[in-house]
Design a protein around this motif. Structure first.
Motif, mmCIF file in Angstrom:
data_model
loop_
_atom_site.group_PDB
_atom_site.id
_atom_site.type_symbol
_atom_site.label_atom_id
_atom_site.label_comp_id
_atom_site.label_asym_id
_atom_site.label_seq_id
_atom_site.Cartn_x
_atom_site.Cartn_y
_atom_site.Cartn_z
ATOM 1 N N ILE A 1 -8.969 14.382 -1.026
ATOM 2 C CA ILE A 1 -8.305 13.680 0.076
ATOM 3 C C ILE A 1 -7.654 12.433 -0.503
ATOM 4 C CG2 ILE A 1 -8.612 12.500 2.283
ATOM 5 C CD1 ILE A 1 -11.026 14.261 2.798
ATOM 6 N N ASN A 2 -6.346 12.323 -0.372
ATOM 7 C CA ASN A 2 -5.601 11.202 -0.931
ATOM 8 C C ASN A 2 -4.994 10.374 0.197
ATOM 9 O OD1 ASN A 2 -5.422 11.813 -4.047
ATOM 10 N ND2 ASN A 2 -5.074 13.758 -2.993
ATOM 11 N N SER A 3 -5.214 9.061 0.144
ATOM 12 C CA SER A 3 -4.658 8.150 1.144
ATOM 13 C C SER A 3 -3.828 7.078 0.451
ATOM 14 C CB SER A 3 -5.768 7.489 1.965
ATOM 15 O OG SER A 3 -6.413 8.429 2.791
ATOM 16 N N ARG A 4 -2.794 6.640 1.170
ATOM 17 C CA ARG A 4 -1.898 5.624 0.614
ATOM 18 C C ARG A 4 -1.496 4.638 1.702
ATOM 19 N NH1 ARG A 4 4.307 6.457 -1.446
ATOM 20 N NH2 ARG A 4 4.473 4.592 -2.780
ATOM 21 N N TYR A 5 -1.630 3.361 1.379
ATOM 22 C CA TYR A 5 -1.264 2.285 2.306
ATOM 23 C C TYR A 5 -0.126 1.474 1.695
ATOM 24 C CZ TYR A 5 -1.550 -2.301 4.610
ATOM 25 O OH TYR A 5 -1.254 -3.476 5.263
ATOM 26 N N ILE A 6 0.936 1.279 2.467
ATOM 27 C CA ILE A 6 2.058 0.442 2.057
ATOM 28 C C ILE A 6 2.192 -0.680 3.069
ATOM 29 C CG2 ILE A 6 4.523 0.299 1.586
ATOM 30 C CD1 ILE A 6 3.107 1.971 -0.440
ATOM 31 N N GLY A 7 2.054 -1.929 2.596
ATOM 32 C CA GLY A 7 2.110 -3.062 3.504
ATOM 33 C C GLY A 7 3.236 -4.020 3.178
ATOM 34 N N SER A 8 3.818 -4.573 4.216
ATOM 35 C CA SER A 8 4.854 -5.601 4.085
ATOM 36 C C SER A 8 4.301 -6.916 4.623
ATOM 37 C CB SER A 8 6.109 -5.208 4.863
ATOM 38 O OG SER A 8 6.633 -3.982 4.381
ATOM 39 N N PRO A 9 4.760 -8.035 4.072
ATOM 40 C CA PRO A 9 4.191 -9.313 4.507
ATOM 41 C C PRO A 9 4.562 -9.670 5.935
ATOM 42 C CG PRO A 9 6.064 -9.680 3.069
ATOM 43 C CD PRO A 9 5.791 -8.206 3.033
ATOM 44 N N GLU A 10 3.600 -10.211 6.666
ATOM 45 C CA GLU A 10 3.890 -10.777 7.963
ATOM 46 C C GLU A 10 4.561 -12.140 7.736
ATOM 47 O OE1 GLU A 10 -0.036 -10.527 9.897
ATOM 48 O OE2 GLU A 10 0.866 -8.966 11.130
ATOM 49 N N PRO A 11 5.023 -12.811 8.782
ATOM 50 C CA PRO A 11 5.718 -14.087 8.586
ATOM 51 C C PRO A 11 4.969 -15.020 7.640
ATOM 52 C CG PRO A 11 5.828 -13.450 10.887
ATOM 53 C CD PRO A 11 4.959 -12.444 10.208
ATOM 54 N N TRP A 12 5.705 -15.572 6.675
ATOM 55 C CA TRP A 12 5.109 -16.443 5.668
ATOM 56 C C TRP A 12 4.591 -17.728 6.308
ATOM 57 C CZ3 TRP A 12 5.071 -14.779 0.546
ATOM 58 C CH2 TRP A 12 5.874 -13.667 0.271
ATOM 59 N N GLU A 13 3.400 -18.130 5.916
ATOM 60 C CA GLU A 13 2.845 -19.383 6.417
ATOM 61 C C GLU A 13 3.412 -20.554 5.620
ATOM 62 O OE1 GLU A 13 -1.388 -19.271 6.491
ATOM 63 O OE2 GLU A 13 -1.456 -17.850 8.167
ATOM 64 N N ASP A 14 3.608 -21.676 6.305
ATOM 65 C CA ASP A 14 4.195 -22.858 5.659
ATOM 66 C C ASP A 14 3.346 -23.335 4.481
ATOM 67 O OD1 ASP A 14 6.283 -22.838 7.470
ATOM 68 O OD2 ASP A 14 5.321 -24.250 8.842
ATOM 69 N N ASN A 15 2.025 -23.315 4.632
ATOM 70 C CA ASN A 15 1.142 -23.775 3.555
ATOM 71 C C ASN A 15 1.316 -22.948 2.293
ATOM 72 O OD1 ASN A 15 0.076 -25.817 5.099
ATOM 73 N ND2 ASN A 15 -1.759 -24.678 5.693
#
Length: 303
Positions: free
Chosen positions: A188-202
């Motif tokens: 069983i092979n799983s793959r997650y691709i994530g993009s950044p949510e809004p960048w925090e100022d800090n």
């Protein structure tokens, strides 16, 4: 996919690499260790015992005196018992107070036998304060790349999956993405691709401070100049549910190429250990928090 329980201890080889570019400076490191994982059940409680061994920095045991001390203090945390869900998500640390007392004794022995002076003791005390409550211990271990990887569940298809990752010296990045799962024969092979949510100022400010760039100047890196991505893959044996391999790769970079950050951590199944794990007395019978309190009331000295 629910994780099936197993006998003996599974040994995983963990490889963690880091490459950072800050202007013209390039830094890189590589850490390797073995993580043993055992499975135990008590009633409805699913518990994992983790043991950590053979720690290496750039293929060598730590040479720096300060780094060796920190590694020894961390090693005193193990064996570490964590209760998990059937899907291998973090629940809690059973009998946390007993675990903390055991760590305190072992860390004091480390200093007594190997290190001397006020500096070593101040480091030990600082380490202890960082774990003085169960919540602080949870936060501490989940800041480490291995635990972020281990507890990031991607065994089921999901249209929207959040992920948080600690970027060294910059702060925490939050990603959101999808999980896709494919079954091939007995895997069983799983793959997650994530993009950044809004960048925090800090986070943006920390990047610029690392590069010594002043705000309101042309060279200052804004949110619009930053890019990032996160990819996590995992493979299980279908018939047994055994995790064969799991990898996370995070990349953060500025469009002007002044800053780039690449982190990769992978754990690969290596073997089964028949060696019995030497657990502290306090963990021998998997005492629950309720039982721990009852035990203390029975003995006014807490022995």
């Amino acid at each position: 996919m629910q994780v099936k329980d197993w006998k003996n201890t599974r040994i995983y080889k963990v490889d963690h690499t880091l490459q950072v570019k800050e202007r013209s400076q390039n830094k890189q490191s590589r850490i390797n260790f073995d993580m043993g994982i055992s499975c135990f059940i008590q009633g409805t409680s699913i518990q994992r015992i983790f043991t950590k061994e053979n720690y290496r920095i750039n293929s060598q045991p730590p040479k720096d005196h300060h780094i060796r001390l920190l590694c020894d203090l961390e090693q005193a945390m193990y064996p570490l018992i964590i209760e998990v869900t059937p899907y291998e998500n973090y629940v809690k640390i059973p009998a946390y107070n007993l675990w903390k007392e055991d760590w305190r004794k072992k860390s004091q022995e480390v200093l007594k036998n190997k290190y001397k002076g006020d500096f070593a003791e101040s480091l030990r005390i600082g380490y202890e304060k960082a774990m003085e409550t169960e919540e602080k211990l949870k936060q501490k271990i989940q800041e480490e790349a291995f635990w972020r990887l281990y507890f990031l569940g991607i065994s089921e298809d999901q249209k929207e999956k959040p992920c948080r990752w600690n970027v060294l010296k910059a702060g925490t990045l939050y990603f959101v993405g999808t999980v896709q799962t494919e079954i091939k024969e007995n895997e069983i092979n799983s793959r997650y691709i994530g993009s950044p949510e809004p960048w925090e100022d800090n986070f943006i400010e920390n990047i610029n401070q690392l590069l010594k760039l002043k705000k309101y100047t042309h060279a200052y890196i804004t949110k619009e100049k930053m890019q990032a991505n996160c990819e996590v893959t995992a493979c299980w044996e279908k018939s047994t549910g055994k995790l064969l391999t799991k990898t996370a790769e995070i990349k953060v970079y500025s469009s002007d190429k002044k800053y780039s950050y690449s982190e990769k951590i992978e754990m690969n199944y290596h073997s089964i250990s028949m060696r019995k794990i030497s657990t502290p007395r306090t963990f021998s019978f998997f005492i629950t928090e309720k039982e721990e309190v009852s035990e203390k009331k029975a003995d006014p000295h807490g022995r």
